[in-house]
Design a protein around this motif. Structure first.
Motif, mmCIF file in Angstrom:
data_model
loop_
_atom_site.group_PDB
_atom_site.id
_atom_site.type_symbol
_atom_site.label_atom_id
_atom_site.label_comp_id
_atom_site.label_asym_id
_atom_site.label_seq_id
_atom_site.Cartn_x
_atom_site.Cartn_y
_atom_site.Cartn_z
ATOM 1 N N ILE A 113 45.963 -28.854 113.171
ATOM 2 C CA ILE A 113 44.805 -27.977 113.410
ATOM 3 C C ILE A 113 44.105 -27.664 112.087
ATOM 4 C CG2 ILE A 113 44.117 -25.636 114.112
ATOM 5 C CD1 ILE A 113 46.330 -25.756 116.234
ATOM 6 N N THR A 114 42.756 -27.778 112.073
ATOM 7 C CA THR A 114 41.965 -27.465 110.873
ATOM 8 C C THR A 114 41.054 -26.269 111.155
ATOM 9 O OG1 THR A 114 40.089 -28.868 111.487
ATOM 10 C CG2 THR A 114 41.920 -29.927 110.306
ATOM 11 N N ASP A 115 40.436 -25.745 110.116
ATOM 12 C CA ASP A 115 39.501 -24.627 110.276
ATOM 13 C C ASP A 115 38.334 -25.002 111.186
ATOM 14 O OD1 ASP A 115 41.010 -22.967 108.742
ATOM 15 O OD2 ASP A 115 39.861 -23.279 106.902
ATOM 16 N N ASN A 116 37.877 -26.244 111.110
ATOM 17 C CA ASN A 116 36.749 -26.679 111.939
ATOM 18 C C ASN A 116 37.068 -26.639 113.437
ATOM 19 O OD1 ASN A 116 34.964 -27.101 109.866
ATOM 20 N ND2 ASN A 116 35.548 -29.247 109.563
ATOM 21 N N ASP A 117 38.333 -26.721 113.777
ATOM 22 C CA ASP A 117 38.724 -26.680 115.182
ATOM 23 C C ASP A 117 38.474 -25.310 115.803
ATOM 24 O OD1 ASP A 117 39.605 -29.332 115.335
ATOM 25 O OD2 ASP A 117 41.557 -28.808 114.503
ATOM 26 N N SER A 118 38.260 -24.293 114.965
ATOM 27 C CA SER A 118 38.046 -22.941 115.488
ATOM 28 C C SER A 118 36.628 -22.434 115.221
ATOM 29 C CB SER A 118 39.070 -21.975 114.876
ATOM 30 O OG SER A 118 38.966 -21.962 113.472
ATOM 31 N N LYS A 119 35.670 -23.366 115.076
ATOM 32 C CA LYS A 119 34.281 -22.961 114.819
ATOM 33 C C LYS A 119 33.334 -23.673 115.774
ATOM 34 C CE LYS A 119 34.981 -22.161 109.855
ATOM 35 N NZ LYS A 119 34.687 -22.670 108.498
ATOM 36 N N ARG A 120 32.377 -22.917 116.366
ATOM 37 C CA ARG A 120 31.293 -23.524 117.140
ATOM 38 C C ARG A 120 30.344 -24.239 116.184
ATOM 39 N NH1 ARG A 120 30.297 -21.191 122.337
ATOM 40 N NH2 ARG A 120 28.751 -22.850 122.555
ATOM 41 N N ASN A 121 29.503 -25.103 116.717
ATOM 42 C CA ASN A 121 28.584 -25.877 115.869
ATOM 43 C C ASN A 121 27.575 -24.992 115.157
ATOM 44 O OD1 ASN A 121 29.830 -28.223 116.702
ATOM 45 N ND2 ASN A 121 28.387 -28.590 118.374
ATOM 46 N N SER A 122 27.095 -23.928 115.846
ATOM 47 C CA SER A 122 26.046 -23.072 115.284
ATOM 48 C C SER A 122 26.418 -21.603 115.453
ATOM 49 C CB SER A 122 24.707 -23.323 115.989
ATOM 50 O OG SER A 122 24.351 -24.686 115.938
ATOM 51 N N GLU A 123 25.715 -20.740 114.711
ATOM 52 C CA GLU A 123 25.886 -19.300 114.859
ATOM 53 C C GLU A 123 25.359 -18.858 116.226
ATOM 54 O OE1 GLU A 123 27.364 -17.288 112.490
ATOM 55 O OE2 GLU A 123 27.839 -19.229 111.588
ATOM 56 N N PHE A 124 25.762 -17.646 116.646
ATOM 57 C CA PHE A 124 25.387 -17.163 117.979
ATOM 58 C C PHE A 124 23.874 -17.082 118.163
ATOM 59 C CE2 PHE A 124 24.024 -13.539 120.601
ATOM 60 C CZ PHE A 124 24.377 -14.055 121.840
ATOM 61 N N ALA A 125 23.150 -16.600 117.172
ATOM 62 C CA ALA A 125 21.696 -16.437 117.320
ATOM 63 C C ALA A 125 21.036 -17.762 117.689
ATOM 64 C CB ALA A 125 21.096 -15.879 116.033
ATOM 65 N N THR A 126 21.501 -18.837 117.094
ATOM 66 C CA THR A 126 20.973 -20.168 117.414
ATOM 67 C C THR A 126 21.398 -20.579 118.817
ATOM 68 O OG1 THR A 126 21.043 -20.812 115.087
ATOM 69 C CG2 THR A 126 20.954 -22.591 116.713
ATOM 70 N N ARG A 127 22.662 -20.371 119.119
ATOM 71 C CA ARG A 127 23.180 -20.749 120.438
ATOM 72 C C ARG A 127 22.469 -19.974 121.542
ATOM 73 N NH1 ARG A 127 28.335 -19.526 118.163
ATOM 74 N NH2 ARG A 127 28.698 -18.004 119.833
ATOM 75 N N GLN A 128 22.176 -18.709 121.309
ATOM 76 C CA GLN A 128 21.547 -17.880 122.328
ATOM 77 C C GLN A 128 20.195 -18.460 122.751
ATOM 78 O OE1 GLN A 128 20.421 -13.821 121.240
ATOM 79 N NE2 GLN A 128 21.124 -13.088 123.248
ATOM 80 N N LYS A 129 19.406 -18.896 121.779
ATOM 81 C CA LYS A 129 18.096 -19.489 122.093
ATOM 82 C C LYS A 129 18.254 -20.788 122.874
ATOM 83 C CE LYS A 129 15.804 -17.444 118.070
ATOM 84 N NZ LYS A 129 15.231 -17.701 116.732
ATOM 85 N N VAL A 130 19.207 -21.609 122.459
ATOM 86 C CA VAL A 130 19.444 -22.879 123.151
ATOM 87 C C VAL A 130 19.879 -22.623 124.596
ATOM 88 C CG1 VAL A 130 20.896 -24.951 123.203
ATOM 89 C CG2 VAL A 130 20.013 -24.106 121.019
ATOM 90 N N GLN A 131 20.737 -21.619 124.785
ATOM 91 C CA GLN A 131 21.246 -21.304 126.125
ATOM 92 C C GLN A 131 20.168 -20.682 127.010
ATOM 93 O OE1 GLN A 131 24.777 -18.969 125.291
ATOM 94 N NE2 GLN A 131 25.674 -20.653 124.107
ATOM 95 N N GLU A 132 19.296 -19.867 126.426
ATOM 96 C CA GLU A 132 18.184 -19.304 127.201
ATOM 97 C C GLU A 132 17.325 -20.413 127.787
ATOM 98 O OE1 GLU A 132 16.137 -16.709 124.560
ATOM 99 O OE2 GLU A 132 17.582 -15.061 124.771
ATOM 100 N N GLU A 133 17.085 -21.426 126.991
ATOM 101 C CA GLU A 133 16.271 -22.555 127.437
ATOM 102 C C GLU A 133 17.013 -23.382 128.487
ATOM 103 O OE1 GLU A 133 13.171 -25.025 128.018
ATOM 104 O OE2 GLU A 133 13.152 -23.157 126.854
ATOM 105 N N ALA A 134 18.304 -23.581 128.273
ATOM 106 C CA ALA A 134 19.077 -24.439 129.178
ATOM 107 C C ALA A 134 19.354 -23.773 130.523
ATOM 108 C CB ALA A 134 20.395 -24.828 128.513
ATOM 109 N N LEU A 135 19.640 -22.451 130.512
ATOM 110 C CA LEU A 135 20.071 -21.771 131.737
ATOM 111 C C LEU A 135 18.943 -21.060 132.469
ATOM 112 C CD1 LEU A 135 23.431 -20.278 130.391
ATOM 113 C CD2 LEU A 135 23.163 -22.237 131.918
ATOM 114 N N LYS A 136 17.920 -20.621 131.717
ATOM 115 C CA LYS A 136 16.762 -19.951 132.309
ATOM 116 C C LYS A 136 17.165 -18.789 133.231
ATOM 117 C CE LYS A 136 13.485 -23.784 131.994
ATOM 118 N NZ LYS A 136 14.253 -24.527 130.968
#
Length: 768
Positions: free
Chosen positions: A411-434
């Motif tokens: 197990i490495t540190d990268n295994d416990s990290k999402r690709n982007s910070e929440f603020a970025t993910r939130q915008k992507v999810q708003e667009e995807a889920l509507k």
């Protein structure tokens, strides 16, 4: 040397109390019939302990719902808001405090529940006011002592200690500390003890487990004052001060100085404390050694326990020693003898286990071996069998999987990290889920009717084929999807009709797990769980939930949540192997859940919930141990959740937890949405999220699913307005506070319809 049991399971070997309680609530049996079941359970428990040779058998360890509620009810510490139910029978009043009451024009909400220290048992939280008064409403300890006496048993009444009781409660107004109520409570407490002594009780157990925690200011002073007065009043009664779940550590001097005849310490959770306690123990006092585990199901290692006992024998002698369970056996199943299905529990694994009845016998064996005079053939044989079982468990090939161990090491540190910070993910999810403002969802499970449970039972018995079972489940899932669409819920669930328990279900599908048939333990009230047993290295041989999530998603264009239990909760709510660190087992589970999350995303599931209600429960009792726990527990959750792309929305759920002291750790989990229990606390739990400025989205539970009452739209609206006052409204979800598995469909539909209408009203109010 005496044997000492701190408490015994009260649910009955086949959950007789659960069934009787629920039948009474449904109006199917009378109060007298319920009392008869309860008496039968108690007599059974006392009988088996006496036959096993136990010297100090507990009474008042039984409860119809919860031992803390029992104490509150006995001393009349009933919140004023329950005045409308005062005309009911005492038993109905008692259950109304625990479950709420909504009949005959009366509508009162249930009391708050929270976890009993770091266990999965829930107690009813006492509520205190500045002018709190106490009086003897019912003398349950005396009633149980006399019941035992009627049946020919001399018992040791068990009382919850005054200081622990007060510290486990909450002030419901400002301007005072609940410890200030000790002097008002003491006369009633003394009244109870007086009645027990007058009835013939020679030994009384007083539970003060709060002594293994960091004590608040003035607690030590309160301990000394309260128990000094009790000792002065009862100079000839033997009192046992009982501590458990951890070490006394810096409270050792206080504990040994209190005027008790016997001090009990937990030497399973905190073996190292023995040396300090032996050094500090006054010569006139006895010591109760908690060497038989009250929290887990592994057979006692006699050689290890005897080495601990021998150390104490050499220091203070046999006459001053008691051999005991580490805590009440409330947290263990009743009887291993009932496990006679070798397909469920193999003989090899079964030989490593001990349930409550077997643990009682272990105490008798340890006493006989420790004293060492003229050992019976039975005890000699038990000792040899114990050594063989311990050796077999060390060497069994069932336990170890090299691939799993290597994967954890990698197990490495990268295994416990999402690709982007929440603020970025939130915008992507708003667009995807509507999703709309105030999106609605449920926590996962829908009511499991008797019919649904019968399908699963028949499938397991082999009287229903897998194909027919699957068709029935598909029909049930489709009906629930259609109802959710019709009701207007935004993020749907498939209902979990195929699942028995949120941990047991996954345990059945993971390597390294085994199960019992009757290994039930009480979680709260009539709710019992059957924790799976982690005996070896854990891995996922194949997908566990993808089939049903994918089917549900195929029925609708709305998002359907994939529903998983998180690694920490699977760990906490299992009986965990004790031959390796807990963090290592947790990482193994996290990798298995990670694989499932990735497969759900590949199957088109856009929202995945990883429930972690036990994160708070697993927190060590001492603050100086928290950082180490958070380091591995939060990392385990993140490992499970971080294998997906930004547009996949990760939810988590927590219930009945205090978040004030761990809000940073919750933020570190980095779930896109967290749903929490808030209804019983009237949104008080949200204050800490507001103070911390919690950045991610939150679904505060707007109604209590553990109560049968149906909330009104006005009630839900009021709670949401309280939430909006402290959390940005664009980050708020609307949901129940927990899963709906234990509820009935009629009340569930009414409550969810009210919830959706409230969300729609809020959208109109807050739309752009």
């Amino acid at each position: 040397m005496k044997t000492n049991v701190l408490g015994y399971p009260r649910i009955g070997e086949k959950r007789e109390l659960k069934k009787a309680n629920e039948a009474f609530w449904a109006g199917e049996i009378t109060q007298e019939e319920l009392f008869a079941v309860a008496e039968k359970i108690r007599v059974h428990n006392w009988t088996l302990q006496k036959e096993a040779g136990i010297d100090l058998i507990p009474s008042n360890d039984f409860s119809f719902y919860d031992q803390v509620l029992d104490f509150s009810f006995s001393v009349n510490a009933i919140p004023e808001r329950f005045a409308p139910v005062s005309g009911l029978t005492e038993l109905e009043q008692y259950f109304a405090i625990a479950r709420g009451y909504q009949k005959n024009g009366i509508d009162v909400t249930a009391s708050e529940m929270t976890k009993w220290f770091d266990t999965n048992y829930h107690y009813i939280v006492p509520e205190f006011t500045k002018n709190q008064s106490f009086s003897l409403k019912t003398n349950k300890p005396l009633a149980e002592y006399l019941l035992a006496k009627k049946h020919g048993f001399e018992t040791k009444p068990v009382l919850l200690g005054i200081i622990t009781y007060l510290l486990l409660g909450k002030e419901k107004e400002t301007g005072f500390h609940r410890l200030e109520l000790a002097e008002r409570l003491l006369p009633v407490y003394i009244q109870i003890i007086e009645s027990l002594v007058a009835a013939g009780a020679k030994t009384i157990q007083i539970d003060e487990p709060y002594l293994v925690l960091d004590l608040p200011e003035k607690a030590a002073e309160a301990y000394q004052k309260v128990y000094g007065e009790i000792r002065a009043k009862f100079p000839n009664t033997e009192f046992i001060l009982t501590t458990y779940f951890g070490a006394l550590d810096n409270n050792t001097s206080l504990a040994v100085s209190l005027p008790f005849d016997v001090l009990h310490i937990d030497l399973v959770r905190a073996t190292a404390q023995l040396d300090n306690v032996l050094k500090a123990l006054p010569k006139e006092k006895k010591l109760s050694l908690g060497v038989v585990d009250g929290r887990n199901i592994w057979k006692n290692n006699y050689e290890h326990s005897l080495s601990v006992i021998q150390k104490a024998q050499e220091a203070i002698g046999n006459e001053r020693l008691l051999i005991a369970t580490s805590s009440s056996l409330l947290h263990t199943p009743c009887n291993l003898e009932n496990e006679n299905n070798e397909k469920v529990l193999t003989p090899e694994i079964k030989q490593w286990l001990a349930f409550a009845k077997q643990k009682v016998k272990e105490l008798s064996h340890l006493k006989a071996i420790a004293i060492g005079h003229d050992l019976s053939a039975e005890v000699k044989a038990a000792f040899e069998e114990n050594k063989k079982a311990a050796e077999n468990r060390k060497t069994s090939p069932l336990i170890h999987d090299t691939k799993v161990k290597e994967r954890v090491k990698g197990i490495t540190d990268n295994d416990s990290k999402r690709n982007s910070e929440f603020a970025t993910r939130q915008k992507v999810q708003e667009e995807a889920l509507k999703l709309p403002l105030f999106p609605t969802t449920t926590i996962g499970s829908f009511p499991q009717t008797q019919e649904v449970r019968s399908w699963r039972a028949n499938f397991k018995k082999g009287t229903l084929t897998e194909a027919d079972y699957d068709k029935l489940l598909e029909k049930e899932i489709e009906e629930s999807i259609r109802w959710q669409e019709q009701t207007g819920i935004d993020v749907l669930v498939h209902g979990e009709f195929e699942r028995n328990d949120m941990v047991e279900y996954f345990g059945e599908l993971l390597n390294g797990y085994t199960f019992s048939k009757f290994g039930w333990v009480q979680s709260y009230g009539s709710r019992c769980v059957k924790p799976p047993i982690i005996f070896g290295d854990v891995s996922r041989p194949e997908p566990m939930t993808v089939r049903w999530s994918k089917f549900a998603q195929s029925l609708t264009k709305l998002p359907v949540k994939g529903m998983l239990t998180g690694p920490v909760t699977i760990l906490q709510w299992s009986f965990v192997r004790d031959d390796q660190p807990r963090w290592e087992t947790c990482y193994q589970i996290a990798l298995a859940i990670r694989d499932e999350v990735v497969d759900l995303e590949k199957a088109g599931i856009k929202v995945i919930q990883i429930d972690e209600p036990a994160i708070r429960e697993g927190l060590p009792l001492r603050r100086n141990e928290w950082k180490n726990y958070f380091d591995w527990a939060i990392k385990a959750f993140r490992i499970s959740a971080s294998g997906v792309e930004d547009q996949t929305q990760i939810h988590t759920h927590m219930c009945y937890s205090e978040f004030n002291d761990m809000i940073e750790a919750i933020a570190d989990m980095d779930a896109d949405v967290i749903t929490i229990e808030c209804s019983r606390s009237q949104m008080e739990l949200l204050d800490v999220f507001a103070d911390f400025k919690y950045p991610n989205e939150i679904g505060p539970g707007v109604y209590d699913i553990h109560s049968p009452r149906v909330p009104s739209e006005e009630e839900i609206y009021h709670l949401m307005k309280k939430a909006i006052a402290v959390v940005p409204f664009r980050n708020l979800w609307v949901n129940p506070d927990c899963g709906l598995k234990t509820r009935h469909w009629e009340e569930t539909k009414l409550a969810l319809e009210a919830m959706v209408k409230t969300a729609q009203k809020l959208r109109e109010e807050y739309k752009k």
